[in-house]
Scaffold this motif. Sequence first.
Motif, PDB file in Angstrom:
ATOM      1  N   SER A   1     -29.134 -68.746  15.238  1.00  0.00           N
ATOM      2  CA  SER A   1     -29.526 -68.794  13.832  1.00  0.00           C
ATOM      3  C   SER A   1     -28.257 -68.697  12.982  1.00  0.00           C
ATOM      4  O   SER A   1     -27.331 -67.963  13.310  1.00  0.00           O
ATOM      5  N   TYR A   2     -28.205 -69.462  11.913  1.00  0.00           N
ATOM      6  CA  TYR A   2     -26.979 -69.479  11.115  1.00  0.00           C
ATOM      7  C   TYR A   2     -27.287 -69.667   9.642  1.00  0.00           C
ATOM      8  O   TYR A   2     -28.398 -70.046   9.260  1.00  0.00           O
ATOM      9  N   GLU A   3     -26.297 -69.355   8.822  1.00  0.00           N
ATOM     10  CA  GLU A   3     -26.343 -69.709   7.401  1.00  0.00           C
ATOM     11  C   GLU A   3     -24.988 -70.297   7.044  1.00  0.00           C
ATOM     12  O   GLU A   3     -23.970 -69.902   7.614  1.00  0.00           O
ATOM     13  N   VAL A   4     -24.981 -71.243   6.136  1.00  0.00           N
ATOM     14  CA  VAL A   4     -23.717 -71.764   5.611  1.00  0.00           C
ATOM     15  C   VAL A   4     -23.601 -71.223   4.199  1.00  0.00           C
ATOM     16  O   VAL A   4     -24.472 -71.462   3.362  1.00  0.00           O
ATOM     17  N   VAL A   5     -22.561 -70.440   3.950  1.00  0.00           N
ATOM     18  CA  VAL A   5     -22.388 -69.871   2.616  1.00  0.00           C
ATOM     19  C   VAL A   5     -21.400 -70.742   1.850  1.00  0.00           C
ATOM     20  O   VAL A   5     -20.186 -70.615   2.010  1.00  0.00           O
ATOM     21  N   ALA A   6     -21.917 -71.642   1.047  1.00  0.00           N
ATOM     22  CA  ALA A   6     -21.055 -72.505   0.245  1.00  0.00           C
ATOM     23  C   ALA A   6     -20.705 -71.760  -1.036  1.00  0.00           C
ATOM     24  O   ALA A   6     -21.582 -71.455  -1.837  1.00  0.00           O
ATOM     25  N   VAL A   7     -19.424 -71.437  -1.198  1.00  0.00           N
ATOM     26  CA  VAL A   7     -19.020 -70.722  -2.411  1.00  0.00           C
ATOM     27  C   VAL A   7     -18.404 -71.719  -3.377  1.00  0.00           C
ATOM     28  O   VAL A   7     -17.297 -72.217  -3.167  1.00  0.00           O
ATOM     29  N   ASP A   8     -19.135 -72.033  -4.402  1.00  0.00           N
ATOM     30  CA  ASP A   8     -18.672 -72.978  -5.406  1.00  0.00           C
ATOM     31  C   ASP A   8     -17.808 -72.208  -6.408  1.00  0.00           C
ATOM     32  O   ASP A   8     -18.290 -71.453  -7.230  1.00  0.00           O
ATOM     33  N   ASP A   9     -16.503 -72.432  -6.291  1.00  0.00           N
ATOM     34  CA  ASP A   9     -15.522 -71.645  -7.047  1.00  0.00           C
ATOM     35  C   ASP A   9     -15.388 -72.175  -8.479  1.00  0.00           C
ATOM     36  O   ASP A   9     -14.321 -72.584  -8.905  1.00  0.00           O
TER      37      ASP A   9
END
Length: 335
Positions: free
Chosen positions: A41-49
């Motif tokens: 199980s995974y999550e992708v944490v896209a941090v929009d800077d």
Amino acid sequence: MSTTAEQATTLSVVVPMYNEEAVLPIMAERLRKVLDGLDVSYEVVAVDDGSTDATAAVLIGLRRYWPQLRIIRLRRNGGHQAALTAGMHRAVGQYVASIDADLQDPPELIKDMLDLARSQNLDIVYGVRNDRSTDTVFKRWTAVGYYRMMRGFAGNRVPHNAGDFRLLSRVTVDALRALPEQQPVYRLLVPWLGFPSGTVEYSRERRAAGVTKYPLTKMVRLAADSVTSFSAAPLRLATWLGLAGFGVCIALVVWVLVAYFIGVTVPGWASLSVVLLFLGAVQLLCLGLLGEYVGRIFAAMQGRPAFFIAYDSAEDAATAVADAVEEPVPAGRTR
Ligand code: UDP
Ligand code: MG
């Protein structure tokens, strides 16, 4: 996110991004293929800077068909390390990988990193670049200088050519989160922890699309932060220059006395100007060095956060219907 969901997530992949609309669709496709094939199980944490292009809109579009994609939007551009910090603070996985958005670091390697960390019970797996031939000559030369300098200051634990592509265990992430650093430079802080670590080698690819978001000014900033956060050695430069100056002064005094007694007291304008200019320059240099450190102490004392979160899709999902998001959230407004 609930506690059970947190425990269930094995892997978080943190991707800081700033104006990456061009590369994002290609990146998402490649990353998703890798992660879906992992069987965890995974999550992708896209941090929009704080992007000002269509990055936010593209992310929201991607999330419709990719529920594991979590979007964290920062209110303003805080820089690569600040975005990384935000992602690491929010990630819930038992392992947290970080990777650039531009596909210079191959996402396929995340599988090798995870396998290595699990099989050998490692806390840190560094992605080490063994070939930078696709980087510009300028980037390569500055990188050589940077890593050499940092090994000098922060010790030999700093692996050669390890950037911000790495995998950390939950214990490591929690240890980093507990540090009070305001401007963390992870590529030095992580080795400083000294936890059991391994490396995975890869050759650095070309940026898949878009242009670098690291102009010279940001590179200089990173180098200055790196040095001042790990060493007080530059401050000692003042002492050494002072000592050298003192030695020169003694010699000059002897020379002046000799000249006085034998009667050759020529005007001496050139030597005086040189001494004056030299001393002035040295004093300014040392003041500047002091200023760098005082600045850091000042920032640490103020304790201002490095980032401000405008929006986190995980929180949004917990409180509202998950995909009610239609438009990107403008910076400066909370949803
Ligand atoms: N980045 C960011 N905020 C910034 C600058 C860069 O989040 O202010 C991200 C960028 O989108 C990329 C990563 O940091 O995912 C590395 O930047 P880039 O690839 O431009 O640097 P380079 O590889 O040229 O050193
Ligand atoms: Mg890059």
